[in-house]
Design an enzyme around this catalytic site. Structure first.
Site, PDB file in Angstrom:
ATOM      1  CG  ASN A 388      -8.909  26.511  -0.142  1.00  0.00           C
ATOM      2  OD1 ASN A 388      -7.897  26.513  -0.828  1.00  0.00           O
ATOM      3  ND2 ASN A 388      -9.690  25.457  -0.071  1.00  0.00           N
ATOM      4  CG  ASP A 389     -10.130  30.362  -3.173  1.00  0.00           C
ATOM      5  OD1 ASP A 389      -9.683  29.250  -3.518  1.00  0.00           O
ATOM      6  OD2 ASP A 389     -11.336  30.649  -3.223  1.00  0.00           O
ATOM      7  CB  VAL A 390      -6.746  34.488   1.003  1.00  0.00           C
ATOM      8  CG1 VAL A 390      -8.063  35.102   0.587  1.00  0.00           C
ATOM      9  CG2 VAL A 390      -6.900  33.672   2.277  1.00  0.00           C
ATOM     10  CG  PHE A 428     -15.530  31.382  -1.704  1.00  0.00           C
ATOM     11  CD1 PHE A 428     -16.490  30.548  -1.166  1.00  0.00           C
ATOM     12  CD2 PHE A 428     -15.011  32.397  -0.905  1.00  0.00           C
ATOM     13  CE1 PHE A 428     -16.928  30.706   0.134  1.00  0.00           C
ATOM     14  CE2 PHE A 428     -15.445  32.570   0.394  1.00  0.00           C
ATOM     15  CZ  PHE A 428     -16.405  31.725   0.915  1.00  0.00           C
ATOM     16  CB  ALA A 429     -11.215  29.983  -6.713  1.00  0.00           C
TER      17      ALA A 429
END
Length: 462
Positions: A388-390, A428-429
């Protein structure tokens, strides 16, 4: 003669530690390096126990049996997805052990003829300070990763100044302990202040930065061990602790660069300042295109170059073996398949590499971010599994985002992007991902393992 043999054993152990660290830099040599490090530690422990006559052999044997049993039980019960929590706890226990050993050593020294040395008292204070910060900080990190407490940043105005004052107070008490070693209450005051510091340093860290904190706490556990080595005058402990501490700081710095974070801010407990994130409904409303396994298989039918982007979702679903089967099937049909690995994908460095290696994915197929990013424009299909965030392009476009400036995998530049997730829940963000609503993106809502197997079955039937 006896001392020379002990010192030779410590040199051998230190050499094995260094060889182990060097070998851990590459997956091909990692297993051998792990064994070298374990052998070095065994030699150091045996040499220390034989040299010092610390306790009777019955107690040593009992401790070995109990410790080995607990270690084996924890290792067997820990899931791959739970490894970051396991590492956090191990860091914490390392810090706690240093605190207890240093405290016991100074208490013992006070009952022996002569005053404790200046080296011993200063090292005892530092061991208490770093060890307690490591213990409580690791427990907070474990609780956030385990979901026992919120992963969100908890901070208050002036927190860095407050942390700085706590550190100065602990160092002042260390100086007072060195000046008056028989006032042992100074040591426990250091531990008390370090307890508060352990919380205030880690609580501001949000979920997206947790992998960096785990590396930092690993470094602190090594530093605490090195300080305890000076308390005991134990060369093996000094060397091992220094190696762990320095390698942990190097790793932390590498991860900070990978996430565009300041090492100084991470060490002083400064959370990431972020503006108001876009609402998920504003980003996704009317723009999500959902597909089924048969449609994904049809897209793969015409692909010549596929890149698989693994993330935490793949780890949760234990989908690595299914992913390897899908890649082998595509390659047998003449398709080129590679894996794009972000430095902090999952919850700890190397998380995805370990999982894929477990499924016998060749190492040369795993491409680091800098190596794979220039190729995405030529990629026919990028299959994102639980990442997701990456892969969130907001890192490039929104300077107020919690992940602003973080280098990402340029998945959005592929011709077609297929994102496999169970829902549109954030990473996570805690922010929505515009990639999911991009024109070239298709969402395949499924469990990572089940979804990949369904695609594979659809391909076989086509």
């Amino acid at each position: 003669m006896r001392e020379a043999i002990i010192n030779l054993a410590y040199i051998l152990a230190a050499t094995l530690f260094i060889l182990g660290l060097k070998g851990l830099s590459h997956p091909r040599t990692a297993v051998r390096a792990n064994l070298q490090g374990a052998l070095g530690m065994l030699i150091a422990i045996v040499a220390t126990l034989v040299d010092r006559h610390i306790v009777g052999f019955k107690l040593i044997l009992l401790g070995g049996v109990v410790g080995s049993g607990l270690g084996a039980a924890f290792a067997l019960r820990a899931k791959m997805t739970g490894m970051p929590q396991m590492v956090a706890l191990l860091n914490g226990f390392g810090g706690l052990a240093s605190v207890l050993v240093a405290g016991a050593a100074i208490h013992e020294a006070l009952h022996l003829p002569g005053d404790p040395s200046l080296q011993m008292t200063i090292a005892t204070g530092l061991s208490g300070l770093i060890g307690v910060v490591t213990w409580w900080g690791s427990l907070v990190a474990w609780a956030k990763l385990e979901g026992v407490m919120s992963e969100k940043s908890v901070a208050f105005p002036g927190q860095q100044v407050f942390n700085g004052l706590l550190l100065l107070a602990a160092l002042a008490l260390t100086a007072m302990l060195a000046h008056s070693p028989y006032d042992i209450e100074y040591y426990w005051l250091i531990c008390g202040i370090a307890t508060i510091l352990g919380f205030t340093l880690i609580l501001p860290v949000g979920g997206a930065d947790m992998p960096v904190v785990i590396a930092l706490l690993n470094s602190y556990s090594g530093m605490a061990g090195a300080a305890t080595g000076f308390v005991l005058n134990n060369y093996a402990l000094i060397i091992a602790g220094s190696l762990v501490g320095s390698s942990g700081i190097i790793l932390t710095n590498i991860m900070c660069k990978a996430m565009n974070r300041s090492l100084a801010n991470v060490m002083t407990g400064k959370g990431t300042a972020a503006g108001a994130a876009a609402r998920a409904e504003d980003v996704y409303a009317g723009r999500i295109k959902s597909v089924q396994a048969e449609e994904v298989a049809m897209i793969f039918d015409g692909a010549q170059y596929v890149v698989i982007v693994p993330g935490y979702g793949m780890a949760v679903a234990q989908a690595q073996h299914a992913v390897a089967q899908l890649a082998a099937f595509l390659e047998a049909r003449g398709c080129t398949v590679e894996y794009a690995i972000h430095p902090v994908a999952g919850r700890m460095p190397g998380h995805m590499n370990v999982l894929l290696a477990e499924a016998n994915v060749p190492y040369d197929k795993m491409k680091e971010m800098d190596e794979i990013n220039p190729s995405f424009a030529q990629v026919d299909v990028a299959l994102v599994i639980g990442a997701n965030d990456v892969v969130n392009p907001v890192a490039r476009t929104d300077p107020k985002s919690p992940i602003a400036g973080m280098p990402i995998l340029d998945v959005d530049k592929a011709k077609t992007v297929i994102v496999m997730k169970r829902s549109l829940s954030p990473g996570f963000a805690g922010i929505p991902n515009p990639l999911f609503a991009a024109d070239n993106t298709l969402m395949y809502f499924a469990d990572g393992k089940q979804g990949v197997l369904e695609i594979l079955n659809a391909l076989k039937q086509s």
